[in-house]
Scaffold this active site. Structure first.
Site, PDB file in Angstrom:
ATOM      1  N   GLN A 144     -33.319   2.601  -0.837  1.00  8.95           N
ATOM      2  CA  GLN A 144     -32.761   1.538  -1.543  1.00  8.95           C
ATOM      3  C   GLN A 144     -33.402   1.711  -3.045  1.00  8.95           C
ATOM      4  O   GLN A 144     -34.451   1.322  -3.388  1.00  8.95           O
ATOM      5  CB  GLN A 144     -33.162   0.462  -1.033  1.00  8.95           C
ATOM      6  CG  GLN A 144     -32.669  -1.004  -2.111  1.00  8.95           C
ATOM      7  CD  GLN A 144     -33.147  -2.233  -1.450  1.00  8.95           C
ATOM      8  OE1 GLN A 144     -34.194  -2.239  -0.462  1.00  8.95           O
ATOM      9  NE2 GLN A 144     -32.408  -3.278  -1.330  1.00  8.95           N
ATOM     10  N   GLY A 145     -32.561   2.325  -4.080  1.00 11.32           N
ATOM     11  CA  GLY A 145     -32.999   2.460  -5.624  1.00 11.32           C
ATOM     12  C   GLY A 145     -32.638   1.280  -6.194  1.00 11.32           C
ATOM     13  O   GLY A 145     -31.602   1.414  -7.078  1.00 11.32           O
ATOM     14  N   TYR A 146     -33.547   0.305  -6.032  1.00  8.15           N
ATOM     15  CA  TYR A 146     -33.235  -0.955  -7.161  1.00  8.15           C
ATOM     16  C   TYR A 146     -34.389  -0.922  -8.227  1.00  8.15           C
ATOM     17  O   TYR A 146     -34.053  -1.003  -9.406  1.00  8.15           O
ATOM     18  CB  TYR A 146     -33.243  -2.345  -6.196  1.00  8.15           C
ATOM     19  CG  TYR A 146     -32.064  -2.540  -5.603  1.00  8.15           C
ATOM     20  CD1 TYR A 146     -31.253  -1.666  -4.979  1.00  8.15           C
ATOM     21  CD2 TYR A 146     -31.751  -3.884  -5.072  1.00  8.15           C
ATOM     22  CE1 TYR A 146     -29.887  -1.964  -4.513  1.00  8.15           C
ATOM     23  CE2 TYR A 146     -30.506  -4.230  -4.687  1.00  8.15           C
ATOM     24  CZ  TYR A 146     -29.796  -3.175  -4.074  1.00  8.15           C
ATOM     25  OH  TYR A 146     -28.448  -3.785  -3.325  1.00  8.15           O
ATOM     26  N   SER A 147     -35.421  -1.374  -7.565  1.00 10.14           N
ATOM     27  CA  SER A 147     -36.721  -1.513  -8.546  1.00 10.14           C
ATOM     28  C   SER A 147     -36.851  -0.335  -9.409  1.00 10.14           C
ATOM     29  O   SER A 147     -36.800   0.876  -9.213  1.00 10.14           O
ATOM     30  CB  SER A 147     -37.952  -1.738  -7.702  1.00 10.14           C
ATOM     31  OG  SER A 147     -37.726  -2.786  -6.978  1.00 10.14           O
ATOM     32  N   GLU A 262     -30.514  -8.067   3.613  1.00 12.16           N
ATOM     33  CA  GLU A 262     -32.056  -7.907   3.481  1.00 12.16           C
ATOM     34  C   GLU A 262     -33.063  -9.202   3.887  1.00 12.16           C
ATOM     35  O   GLU A 262     -33.821  -9.186   4.767  1.00 12.16           O
ATOM     36  CB  GLU A 262     -32.892  -7.271   2.315  1.00 12.16           C
ATOM     37  CG  GLU A 262     -34.154  -6.817   2.339  1.00 12.16           C
ATOM     38  CD  GLU A 262     -34.449  -6.110   1.107  1.00 12.16           C
ATOM     39  OE1 GLU A 262     -33.719  -5.770   0.198  1.00 12.16           O
ATOM     40  OE2 GLU A 262     -35.613  -5.397   1.070  1.00 12.16           O
ATOM     41  N   GLU A 391     -41.943 -16.442  -4.964  1.00 10.17           N
ATOM     42  CA  GLU A 391     -41.727 -17.300  -6.253  1.00 10.17           C
ATOM     43  C   GLU A 391     -40.371 -17.355  -6.510  1.00 10.17           C
ATOM     44  O   GLU A 391     -39.695 -18.097  -6.828  1.00 10.17           O
ATOM     45  CB  GLU A 391     -42.552 -16.781  -7.462  1.00 10.17           C
ATOM     46  CG  GLU A 391     -44.201 -17.122  -7.345  1.00 10.17           C
ATOM     47  CD  GLU A 391     -44.752 -15.849  -6.444  1.00 10.17           C
ATOM     48  OE1 GLU A 391     -44.064 -14.925  -6.115  1.00 10.17           O
ATOM     49  OE2 GLU A 391     -45.770 -16.249  -6.108  1.00 10.17           O
TER      50      GLU A 391
HETATM   51  C1  LIG Z   1     -43.929  -2.285   0.443  1.00 11.29           C
HETATM   52  C2  LIG Z   1     -42.762  -2.378  -0.663  1.00 11.29           C
HETATM   53  C3  LIG Z   1     -41.680  -1.578  -0.511  1.00 11.29           C
HETATM   54  C4  LIG Z   1     -40.849  -1.660  -1.485  1.00 11.29           C
HETATM   55  N1  LIG Z   1     -39.646  -0.870  -1.158  1.00 11.29           N
HETATM   56  C5  LIG Z   1     -38.417  -1.065  -2.206  1.00 11.29           C
HETATM   57  C6  LIG Z   1     -37.385  -0.152  -2.034  1.00 11.29           C
HETATM   58  O1  LIG Z   1     -37.330   0.461  -0.923  1.00 11.29           O
HETATM   59  N2  LIG Z   1     -36.497  -0.191  -2.943  1.00 11.29           N
HETATM   60  C7  LIG Z   1     -36.533  -0.956  -4.064  1.00 11.29           C
HETATM   61  O2  LIG Z   1     -35.700  -0.818  -4.955  1.00 11.29           O
HETATM   62  N3  LIG Z   1     -37.885  -1.733  -4.422  1.00 11.29           N
HETATM   63  C8  LIG Z   1     -38.758  -1.712  -3.415  1.00 11.29           C
HETATM   64  N4  LIG Z   1     -39.834  -2.414  -3.519  1.00 11.29           N
HETATM   65  C9  LIG Z   1     -40.046  -3.239  -4.935  1.00 11.29           C
HETATM   66  C10 LIG Z   1     -39.988  -4.657  -4.822  1.00 11.29           C
HETATM   67  O3  LIG Z   1     -38.800  -5.066  -4.725  1.00 11.29           O
HETATM   68  C11 LIG Z   1     -40.270  -5.328  -6.040  1.00 11.29           C
HETATM   69  O4  LIG Z   1     -41.790  -5.061  -6.151  1.00 11.29           O
HETATM   70  C12 LIG Z   1     -40.201  -6.665  -6.152  1.00 11.29           C
HETATM   71  O5  LIG Z   1     -38.715  -6.934  -6.733  1.00 11.29           O
HETATM   72  C13 LIG Z   1     -41.123  -7.400  -7.393  1.00 11.29           C
HETATM   73  O6  LIG Z   1     -40.858  -6.527  -8.380  1.00 11.29           O
HETATM   74  P1  LIG Z   1     -42.202  -6.273  -9.392  1.00 11.29           P
HETATM   75  O7  LIG Z   1     -43.036  -5.429  -8.418  1.00 11.29           O
HETATM   76  O8  LIG Z   1     -41.797  -5.504 -10.578  1.00 11.29           O
HETATM   77  O9  LIG Z   1     -42.927  -7.581  -9.581  1.00 11.29           O
HETATM   78  P2  LIG Z   1     -42.639  -8.427 -10.816  1.00 11.29           P
HETATM   79  O10 LIG Z   1     -41.137  -8.843 -10.932  1.00 11.29           O
HETATM   80  O11 LIG Z   1     -43.432  -8.005 -12.253  1.00 11.29           O
HETATM   81  O12 LIG Z   1     -43.493  -9.819 -10.336  1.00 11.29           O
HETATM   82  C14 LIG Z   1     -44.860 -10.073 -10.550  1.00 11.29           C
HETATM   83  C15 LIG Z   1     -45.066 -11.196 -10.179  1.00 11.29           C
HETATM   84  O13 LIG Z   1     -44.405 -12.366 -10.996  1.00 11.29           O
HETATM   85  C16 LIG Z   1     -43.542 -13.290 -10.491  1.00 11.29           C
HETATM   86  N5  LIG Z   1     -42.537 -13.591 -11.014  1.00 11.29           N
HETATM   87  C17 LIG Z   1     -41.384 -12.679 -11.585  1.00 11.29           C
HETATM   88  N6  LIG Z   1     -40.544 -13.358 -11.880  1.00 11.29           N
HETATM   89  C18 LIG Z   1     -40.817 -14.843 -11.907  1.00 11.29           C
HETATM   90  C19 LIG Z   1     -40.137 -15.980 -12.194  1.00 11.29           C
HETATM   91  N7  LIG Z   1     -39.064 -16.006 -12.900  1.00 11.29           N
HETATM   92  N8  LIG Z   1     -40.722 -16.969 -11.932  1.00 11.29           N
HETATM   93  C20 LIG Z   1     -41.893 -17.151 -11.149  1.00 11.29           C
HETATM   94  N9  LIG Z   1     -42.700 -16.037 -10.773  1.00 11.29           N
HETATM   95  C21 LIG Z   1     -42.115 -14.698 -11.088  1.00 11.29           C
HETATM   96  C22 LIG Z   1     -43.529 -12.373  -8.960  1.00 11.29           C
HETATM   97  O14 LIG Z   1     -43.125 -13.515  -8.245  1.00 11.29           O
HETATM   98  C23 LIG Z   1     -44.610 -11.876  -8.885  1.00 11.29           C
HETATM   99  O15 LIG Z   1     -45.673 -12.726  -8.117  1.00 11.29           O
HETATM  100  C24 LIG Z   1     -41.073  -2.608  -2.554  1.00 11.29           C
HETATM  101  C25 LIG Z   1     -42.070  -3.403  -2.927  1.00 11.29           C
HETATM  102  C26 LIG Z   1     -43.160  -3.100  -1.978  1.00 11.29           C
HETATM  103  C27 LIG Z   1     -44.358  -3.994  -2.117  1.00 11.29           C
END
Ligand SMILES: Cc1cc2nc3c(=O)[nH]c(=O)nc-3n(C[C@H](O)[C@H](O)[C@H](O)COP(=O)(O)OP(=O)(O)OC[C@H]3O[C@@H](n4cnc5c(N)ncnc54)[C@H](O)[C@@H]3O)c2cc1C
Lengths: 409, 376
Positions: A144-147, A262, A391
């Site tokens: 899954q290429g989202y993040s 998901e 959150e």
């Molecule tokens: C084990 C694991 C597997 C993963 N696998 C995949 C994958 O296969 N494919 C993929 O695409 N992604 C994957 N991810 C990524 C995951 O989807 C992201 O980590 C997630 O969406 C959070 O984004 P971020 O890490 O950039 O954190 P951020 O978005 O930077 O968030 C940091 C903190 O800020 C808070 N925050 C952010 N925005 C708000 C808001 N509006 N209000 C309140 N709080 C907020 C968050 O809740 C969090 O606590 C994976 C992550 C993990 C840990």
């Protein structure tokens, strides 16, 4: 005037948690299949694992293919695509029996669990015929290429671009945290196809083959010591023009549909695995004497309450799903619930281990490696982050379920 | 598998909700909670005659309608939502079930029709000044044998004990302890030697009394001395009923909080747009929905009278107690100063949540009981 409730209807309460005759027959079929095929060799793998555990990869792959051969992979797809057209209830029955049998953790989560329902909803006939069979035969795994580095919770900030060059899309940019990218043959990616756009608009849901010179996968080490997720770099990576799911520049809703899958149904099948984990922790407490500590007893009972209610919530949502066909934003409740419950279980597992918790499996100076309880403790930290952080789930519940005003953006 | 209410059951809910909106609005709750008896006999009689609520789950053979615990749960949920002030929990949930579980067929035929018709109000006198909810708390002794039994001792925290006509008393045979020797006895509310004193309850919407017995003549209900199984079952069923009541109250305070969060403007925007408030509401929803799932599932187990009942009753009682209290407390916080006033209804639910948490054993008690019941 007599307006007695219920009028004349005196039928037995229609609320019923037992299998209907058809459901019971299906359950028997699943049990019989597992009995026959889950040989000692496969049984030894155990239900642990999932995306976080790559131990016994080849053996797990072999098992998964056995499942696929008898159409247990894709069991809810329509029959014309090789599925069993299983109902939601049958899907749950399958998951229950699967968990009870302690069969190996599944590997086709991204392909079968996330991509295939999205494909069935948005794909063209050609796309369905092209991709579903290989998901079922477990010849092709998906990631899954989202993040991206600057697009996490705010997925709409995606910057990876794709431009048409004749019959092909040319992709440039970077994805991150991409689980199993190093194992996958394909990636479903959210990319920007309208270079002038920002936010939700101008994105497309692109299907990209992983095995090509334009893609570099670099493993990222996790706090668990393992490396299931990766950075994925696209440098003039290519994919055919027709490999867009849904309309070009209208990929946001497709991407959101995947997220719904998901968050939505995963917890239905997780509940039994969680129950088993809790039973394991209770056993440790009984062996090391912690089970007679009043506080630990409270905590273990509380975890038991939590996992049972997870089941009841799941069954209520399932009933809703059967009636309405979609879960909608209430799936966020399930995601928030199970991820918190599991995280707390991990913390309690450490209390149960007591001082023993300060030592992990493996050799000093060797690879950092975790036993089962430490694995629950560590890996559960990620569950309140991926698939929408807690959150974000609370925002969704507040705004889309309860109708509270949006925060200023 | 089906975890939903039927159309008939939803109609029952609607009918009860409409009735309670008309008969038990907040103004009425406030009037009744200031009185000693704490209920309106006219409404009680309408509940029986117009809706048949007292007879709902009592078997047809004893003047009831023979519906199940699922229907009873729905009614209790609505009563909890409306904070109905009436001796329903004491009469229909505690006393009627004690009689159903412990009484002989003859005794059921004698005692239940009055309850079903709304003529008799009744309660179960079980707890004592020690405040315990298990067998060890029962110290009152029954003397005499056969039908010539007298009771001496004190019962406390007896729901509606001062106003009921029929009291089902739990006592033990002399020289017994623990779960042995427990028996049920019926006593008339105006029996000689019985002194009843209403208590000043923290939750004014549910009344309690102290009952002092001095050689009070009592009639054994069912077999004397082997009542523990029937009592334990009655308490489990009552816990299930109370969980539904609590779920109804919790749902109401959630709705109140969400509405206020939409309406109240500070810093130029509705407070519900602030995450600190929004996330509280989201967590409340999760807890309230979970409480409902637990309560409904528990009702089904009670309806089926299956082996799961003891475990599910305890787990639901622990969860619903915490969920209701937490929601009622957050409701005050979300309302700010107005939520702390006597005029606002938030405190009524807060107090009901607390008294319901205590009633039949709090969450800590039930988690321990659950641990024992699941073999930890
Ligand atoms: C084990 C694991 C597997 C993963 N696998 C995949 C994958 O296969 N494919 C993929 O695409 N992604 C994957 N991810 C990524 C995951 O989807 C992201 O980590 C997630 O969406 C959070 O984004 P971020 O890490 O950039 O954190 P951020 O978005 O930077 O968030 C940091 C903190 O800020 C808070 N925050 C952010 N925005 C708000 C808001 N509006 N209000 C309140 N709080 C907020 C968050 O809740 C969090 O606590 C994976 C992550 C993990 C840990």
């Amino acid at each position: 005037m007599e307006t007695r409730p219920g009028g004349q209807v005196r039928s037995r309460s229609p609320m019923d948690f037992r299998d209907s005759p058809e459901e019971a027959a299906f359950r028997d079929e699943v049990r019989a299949w597992l009995d026959e095929h889950l040989t000692a060799e496969f049984r030894a793998i155990g239900g642990r694992g999932g995306p976080a555990d790559e131990a016994d990869w080849d053996l797990r792959l072999e098992w998964e293919r056995l499942l696929g051969k008898d159409r247990w992979v894709g069991l809810s797809w329509p029959e014309e695509y090789g599925g069993r057209a299983a109902s939601f209830a049958e899907h749950v029955i399958f998951s229950e029996e699967y968990a009870k049998a302690d069969a190996p953790a599944r590997m086709s989560f991204f392909g079968e669990g996330l991509f295939s329902p999205t494909l069935l909803a948005y794909g063209t006939e050609d796309q369905k015929r092209r991709y579903l069979p290989k998901i079922q035969s477990v010849e092709e795994l998906w990631c899954q290429g989202y993040s991206e580095p600057d697009a996490g919770s705010d997925l709409s900030n995606v910057a990876t671009r794709a431009e048409l060059d004749g019959d092909e899309w040319v992709v440039n940019g970077q994805k991150v945290w991409t689980t199993l990218a190093h194992r996958a043959q394909w990636c479903f990616a959210v990319v920007r196809t309208d270079p002038t756009s920002t936010g939700h608009k101008g994105l497309s849901y692109l299907l990209v083959p992983m095995d090509q010179p334009g893609i570099e996968v670099r493993p990222l080490h996790q706090m668990t010591g393992t490396a299931e997720f990766n950075e994925v770099f696209f440098s003039d990576a290519r994919t055919a023009k027709e490999n867009v799911l849904g309309e070009v520049n209208d990929g946001w809703k497709v991407a959101m549909a995947t997220l719904g899958f998901e968050r939505g149904t995963a917890f239905l099948s997780q509940q039994l695995a969680f129950q088993r984990e809790l039973a394991g922790i209770v056993e440790v407490a009984q062996v090391n004497g912690k089970a007679s500590d009043a506080t630990i007893r409270q905590e273990l009972a509380d975890s038991y309450i939590g996992v049972q209610i997870m089941k009841y919530n799941g069954l209520r949502m399932l009933t809703d799903l059967v009636r309405k066909g979609v879960l909608g934003p209430s799936s966020s409740i399930g995601k928030l619930y199970w991820s918190n419950w599991h995280r707390t279980l991990g913390e309690r597992a450490m209390y149960v281990m007591g001082t023993d918790a300060s030592v992990v499996a493996g050799e000093p100076g060797g690879e950092y490696s975790l036993d089962e309880l430490h694995r629950i403790f560590m890996f559960s930290r990620s569950e309140t982050i991926y698939a929408g952080a807690s959150e974000i789930q609370r925002n969704i519940i507040g705004e889309r379920v309860l109708g509270l005003p949006r925060e200023p953006r | 598998m089906n975890f939903a209410f039927s159309e008939e059951q939803e109609q029952l809910r609607d009918a009860v909700r409409k009735f309670l909106e008309a008969k038990s609005p907040e103004s009425e709750v406030r009037t009744l909670m200031e009185t000693t008896d704490g209920y309106d006999p006219a409404v009680w009689s309408q509940m029986a005659k117009e809706l048949g609520l007292q007879s709902l789950h009592i078997p047809e053979a004893y003047g009831g309608q023979g519906f199940s615990w699922v229907e009873l749960g729905i009614v209790l949920e609505e009563m909890g939502r409306a904070l109905l002030c009436a001796p329903y929990f004491s009469t229909v949930v505690l006393a009627a079930n004690a009689i159903l579980n412990a009484g002989t067929d003859e005794q059921k035929a004698e005692l239940l029709p009055g309850i079903a018709s709304g003529e008799t109000i009744a309660t179960l006198a079980f707890t004592e000044p020690n405040g315990k909810w298990d067998a060890s708390g029962i110290t009152m002794e029954a003397s005499g044998s056969g039908d010539a039994v007298t009771l001496t001792g004190e019962k406390m925290f007896v729901i509606d004990g001062h106003s009921v006509e029929l009291i089902v008393v739990v006592a033990r045979q002399a020289g017994t302890s623990g779960e042995d020797g427990i028996g049920f006895y019926t006593v008339a509310g105006d029996a000689a030697g019985l002194t009843r004193t209403a208590l000043a309850t923290m939750d004014q919407t549910r009344k309690q009394a102290k009952l002092e017995f001095s050689n009070v003549a009592a009639t054994p209900l069912g077999a004397a001395g082997s009542g523990w199984a029937a009592l334990s079952k009655t308490l489990d069923q009552a816990a299930v009923g109370l969980c539904n009541e609590m779920a109804g109250g919790a749902q109401f305070v959630l709705e109140e909080s969400v509405q206020y969060a939409k309406d109240r403007v500070q810093f130029g925007r509705p407070i519900g747009s602030f995450q600190a408030i929004k996330h509280k509401c989201a967590d409340m929803l999760l807890e309230v929905e979970s409480a409902k799932s637990a309560a409904y599932y528990a009702s089904w187990c009670a309806a089926e009278d299956n082996d799961e009942l003891p475990v599910v009753a305890s787990l639901a009682k622990a969860y619903c107690s915490d969920a209701y209290f937490h929601s009622a407390a957050e409701n005050i916080q979300i309302h700010g100063g107005i939520g702390f006033t006597w005029e606002h209804n938030a405190h009524l639910y807060f107090k009901r949540a607390k008294s319901s948490e205590i009633l039949l054993g709090d969450a800590t008690y039930h988690r321990e009981l659950l641990a024992q019941r699941i073999g930890i």
